[in-house]
Motif scaffolding. Structure first.
Motif, PDB file in Angstrom:
ATOM      1  N   GLU A 160       0.823  -1.211   0.000  1.00  0.00           N
ATOM      2  CA  GLU A 160       0.000   0.000   0.000  1.00  0.00           C
ATOM      3  C   GLU A 160       0.857   1.260   0.000  1.00  0.00           C
ATOM      4  N   SER A 161       1.959   1.218   0.742  1.00  0.00           N
ATOM      5  CA  SER A 161       2.878   2.353   0.747  1.00  0.00           C
ATOM      6  C   SER A 161       3.512   2.544  -0.625  1.00  0.00           C
ATOM      7  N   PHE A 162       3.889   1.443  -1.274  1.00  0.00           N
ATOM      8  CA  PHE A 162       4.461   1.515  -2.613  1.00  0.00           C
ATOM      9  C   PHE A 162       3.468   2.140  -3.582  1.00  0.00           C
ATOM     10  N   ILE A 163       2.216   1.688  -3.515  1.00  0.00           N
ATOM     11  CA  ILE A 163       1.180   2.203  -4.414  1.00  0.00           C
ATOM     12  C   ILE A 163       0.941   3.692  -4.161  1.00  0.00           C
ATOM     13  N   GLU A 164       1.026   4.108  -2.908  1.00  0.00           N
ATOM     14  CA  GLU A 164       0.864   5.522  -2.569  1.00  0.00           C
ATOM     15  C   GLU A 164       1.949   6.366  -3.238  1.00  0.00           C
ATOM     16  N   TRP A 165       3.189   5.898  -3.177  1.00  0.00           N
ATOM     17  CA  TRP A 165       4.280   6.631  -3.826  1.00  0.00           C
ATOM     18  C   TRP A 165       4.127   6.635  -5.336  1.00  0.00           C
ATOM     19  N   LYS A 166       3.702   5.526  -5.908  1.00  0.00           N
ATOM     20  CA  LYS A 166       3.500   5.477  -7.351  1.00  0.00           C
ATOM     21  C   LYS A 166       2.364   6.397  -7.778  1.00  0.00           C
ATOM     22  N   LEU A 186      14.034  12.343  -8.426  1.00  0.00           N
ATOM     23  CA  LEU A 186      12.811  12.329  -7.617  1.00  0.00           C
ATOM     24  C   LEU A 186      12.232  10.924  -7.519  1.00  0.00           C
ATOM     25  N   THR A 187      12.105  10.248  -8.653  1.00  0.00           N
ATOM     26  CA  THR A 187      11.523   8.905  -8.631  1.00  0.00           C
ATOM     27  C   THR A 187      12.462   7.910  -7.944  1.00  0.00           C
ATOM     28  N   GLY A 188      13.749   8.170  -8.008  1.00  0.00           N
ATOM     29  CA  GLY A 188      14.698   7.322  -7.302  1.00  0.00           C
ATOM     30  C   GLY A 188      14.486   7.374  -5.802  1.00  0.00           C
ATOM     31  N   ILE A 189      14.196   8.586  -5.293  1.00  0.00           N
ATOM     32  CA  ILE A 189      13.913   8.738  -3.869  1.00  0.00           C
ATOM     33  C   ILE A 189      12.604   8.031  -3.512  1.00  0.00           C
ATOM     34  N   CYS A 190      11.598   8.173  -4.360  1.00  0.00           N
ATOM     35  CA  CYS A 190      10.312   7.491  -4.127  1.00  0.00           C
ATOM     36  C   CYS A 190      10.517   5.979  -4.055  1.00  0.00           C
ATOM     37  N   GLU A 191      11.263   5.453  -5.013  1.00  0.00           N
ATOM     38  CA  GLU A 191      11.497   4.012  -5.049  1.00  0.00           C
ATOM     39  C   GLU A 191      12.276   3.554  -3.828  1.00  0.00           C
ATOM     40  N   ASP A 192      13.246   4.344  -3.423  1.00  0.00           N
ATOM     41  CA  ASP A 192      14.048   3.967  -2.262  1.00  0.00           C
ATOM     42  C   ASP A 192      13.190   3.918  -1.009  1.00  0.00           C
ATOM     43  N   ARG A 193      12.298   4.882  -0.854  1.00  0.00           N
ATOM     44  CA  ARG A 193      11.433   4.892   0.321  1.00  0.00           C
ATOM     45  C   ARG A 193      10.446   3.728   0.305  1.00  0.00           C
ATOM     46  N   ALA A 194       9.973   3.367  -0.887  1.00  0.00           N
ATOM     47  CA  ALA A 194       8.977   2.304  -0.983  1.00  0.00           C
ATOM     48  C   ALA A 194       9.586   0.914  -0.901  1.00  0.00           C
ATOM     49  N   ALA A 224      -3.615   6.716 -15.012  1.00  0.00           N
ATOM     50  CA  ALA A 224      -2.505   7.632 -15.239  1.00  0.00           C
ATOM     51  C   ALA A 224      -2.168   7.744 -16.720  1.00  0.00           C
ATOM     52  N   THR A 225      -2.224   6.623 -17.416  1.00  0.00           N
ATOM     53  CA  THR A 225      -1.953   6.644 -18.858  1.00  0.00           C
ATOM     54  C   THR A 225      -2.969   7.512 -19.581  1.00  0.00           C
ATOM     55  N   ARG A 226      -4.231   7.330 -19.213  1.00  0.00           N
ATOM     56  CA  ARG A 226      -5.290   8.125 -19.859  1.00  0.00           C
ATOM     57  C   ARG A 226      -5.174   9.591 -19.458  1.00  0.00           C
ATOM     58  N   TRP A 227      -4.840   9.827 -18.206  1.00  0.00           N
ATOM     59  CA  TRP A 227      -4.749  11.201 -17.721  1.00  0.00           C
ATOM     60  C   TRP A 227      -3.647  11.974 -18.440  1.00  0.00           C
TER      61      TRP A 227
END
Length: 257
Positions: free
Chosen positions: A109-115, A169-177, A207-210
């Motif tokens: 759930e935390s991973f999905i939140e970051w994504k 930025l995404t590297g930090i997100c991935e590291d936290r997740a 997200a793809t559609r957005w």
């Protein structure tokens, strides 16, 4: 055991006078009809089953069931645990030498939140407009160590500059997740769980559609993250839904002012 069966599945024995000949089969039929009748009637029982068996708790309990079956085939215990005891033991079973089901669920759930944050922020990051105040606030609250990033994004227009910042930025997100899962050796299990999670699949499709929708209306007001996540959680791809018609973007249009 009969008492427990009656408590959890009232009228099951009476409704199936031959249930003892094949108890597992008849019980499954009863559960589908009496506990998931709406899903069966509306045609999404198979989808429920597909995701249900992949849920961490379901996987943990199944692992425990196989352990019990193997142990009992060798030496039947003198007494059986109550269902409540067995259920607790099952939920605590580690998954493939990995974490317990509760830990895996929380981490997924935390991973999905970051994504979700990354999916929401990406169209703004690579756009040509300045970041709206609520996006700046969301970015700085999540990444106080990168407070200067929003200023750099608004000033820097070069694609290479923005790409480098995005990777940071995404590297930090991935590291936290993923940091805990990587450290303890179960990142693969986590990514597998996320990949089959219905909310993640829906958010990714939305997200793809957005992104396509935003490129068509780059000057429109941008939704807050909470609003975007609500729309993503409710998103249905109508082009792929059986028996449906119309544009699959109708869940996105309300964001465009």
């Amino acid at each position: 055991m009969l008492t427990t069966l009656t408590q959890h599945c009232p009228d099951f024995a009476e409704a199936n006078d031959k249930w003892e000949e094949s108890p597992a089969f008849h019980l499954l039929e009863w559960v589908h009809a009496n506990r998931f009748g709406d899903a069966k009637k509306e045609g999404w029982l198979d989808a429920l089953t597909f995701y249900g068996v992949r849920h961490p708790v379901s996987r943990a309990v199944w692992t425990y069931f196989e352990e019990c079956e193997e142990q009992w085939s060798q030496s039947r215990p003198a007494s059986l645990a109550t269902f409540e005891q067995w259920w607790r033991f099952g939920q605590r079973t580690p998954l493939h030498n990995g974490p317990r089901s509760g830990v895996l669920s929380e981490t997924a759930e935390s991973f999905i939140e970051w994504k979700a944050f990354a999916f929401w922020f990406e169209p703004l990051f690579f756009g040509s407009l300045r970041l709206p105040p609520h996006a700046v606030s969301e970015l700085e609250s999540r990444f106080p160590e990168l407070a200067e990033l929003s200023k750099v994004i608004n000033v820097g227009r070069r694609a290479t500059t923005r790409l480098a910042l995005w990777q940071r930025l995404t590297g930090i997100c991935e590291d936290r997740a993923l940091s805990r899962a990587k450290r303890q050796g179960w990142a693969g299990i986590l990514l597998e769980q996320v990949g089959s999670h219905p909310l993640y699949i829906r958010i990714r499709a939305y997200a793809t559609r957005w992104r396509h929708q935003w490129r068509s209306h780059p000057g429109s007001s941008y939704p807050a993250l909470a609003e975007w996540k609500r729309a993503a959680a409710e998103y249905i791809n109508l082009d792929r839904a059986p028996g449906s018609a119309g544009s699959r973007s109708q869940k996105i249009v309300p964001h465009i002012s």
